[in-house]
Design a protein around this motif. Sequence first.
Motif, PDB file in Angstrom:
ATOM      1  N   ASP A   1       0.813  -1.189  -0.107  1.00  0.00           N
ATOM      2  CA  ASP A   1       0.040   0.029  -0.082  1.00  0.00           C
ATOM      3  C   ASP A   1       0.862   1.246   0.040  1.00  0.00           C
ATOM      4  OD1 ASP A   1      -2.402  -1.590   0.084  1.00  0.00           O
ATOM      5  OD2 ASP A   1      -2.251  -1.661   2.245  1.00  0.00           O
ATOM      6  N   GLU A   2       2.245   1.222   0.628  1.00  0.00           N
ATOM      7  CA  GLU A   2       3.008   2.194   0.635  1.00  0.00           C
ATOM      8  C   GLU A   2       4.387   1.668   0.853  1.00  0.00           C
ATOM      9  OE1 GLU A   2       2.970   3.564   5.093  1.00  0.00           O
ATOM     10  OE2 GLU A   2       1.031   3.978   3.765  1.00  0.00           O
ATOM     11  N   LEU A   3       5.505   2.577   0.601  1.00  0.00           N
ATOM     12  CA  LEU A   3       6.734   2.045   0.605  1.00  0.00           C
ATOM     13  C   LEU A   3       6.970   1.789   2.140  1.00  0.00           C
ATOM     14  CD1 LEU A   3       8.690   4.316  -1.719  1.00  0.00           C
ATOM     15  CD2 LEU A   3       7.982   2.186  -2.008  1.00  0.00           C
ATOM     16  N   ILE A   4       7.869   0.623   2.482  1.00  0.00           N
ATOM     17  CA  ILE A   4       8.290   0.307   3.885  1.00  0.00           C
ATOM     18  C   ILE A   4       9.728   0.503   4.137  1.00  0.00           C
ATOM     19  CG2 ILE A   4       6.221  -0.912   4.176  1.00  0.00           C
ATOM     20  CD1 ILE A   4       8.085  -3.384   3.689  1.00  0.00           C
ATOM     21  N   LYS A   5      10.243   0.684   5.203  1.00  0.00           N
ATOM     22  CA  LYS A   5      11.712   0.691   5.368  1.00  0.00           C
ATOM     23  C   LYS A   5      12.468  -0.360   5.437  1.00  0.00           C
ATOM     24  CE  LYS A   5      11.275   2.164  10.024  1.00  0.00           C
ATOM     25  NZ  LYS A   5      12.016   3.320  11.124  1.00  0.00           N
TER      26      LYS A   5
END
Length: 249
Positions: A245-249
């Motif tokens: 759903d969104e970038l993760i680190k």
Amino acid sequence: MSKGQKILFLGVYGMEVVECGGALAKNVLSGGESYATIMLCRESSQPQVRNAAQTLGVNVSFLNFEYGTVDLSKESKVKLIKVIREVKPDIIITQDPEHSFHDLDPDRRPAMTLLLESIALASRDFALDETPGLNPHPIPTIYYMTPHHPNTVIDISDVWDKKEAAMDMLESQMEFSGMHFDDMLDSKAAEILSPGFSQLNNFHEKGRAIHKVLDKAVHVYHGLATHGHFALAEAYRREGNFHLDELIK
């Protein structure tokens, strides 16, 4: 990997349960369920593999394929499809296609095609009469173990002791490896890898000694040694893209 998944490992040989045991054990500790089904494992070795799986918290079963006879018959596919439809996994871990072609262990190449075909057919209206009461199961997320080109690493530092204890259970594998290492390594090289190797009493001890070195080397390489975030890491290759759903680190 999300917490508390239902993971199914589809393996060719018994030691593979331990080789990806870190991910399987962590999933159990997170509240998930980890299963393993092994295609080829000698009857005499099955109690050892069962003990190793129990140490990791893994429910293991054996399909009793015969060495040198793995094929793409309907009967062979149904054996695997039945397991997939029974377990209904969120994730399947299995051998890496690329690795399987380079590894000269017998049956790996036909097994790889059989595994992937069975995973695909388990999601369709195939062999429903042969698996009564079991519905098709959508293709799970697939991770390939010990890949040549990983794109995923799992931190296994907190379950390292479990993984090593599980490897201790594989006595016949350690003896086989000990014979191999004793034959292929010259005495100086063996002592560099495992000081005191030449003084060990039997092939089982020699196999376990070198496996301890290899285990740590492989997992440190995929962790700390390659600028990783983890001291000890298991490497995998995920089939397909990660969908976030969104970038993760």
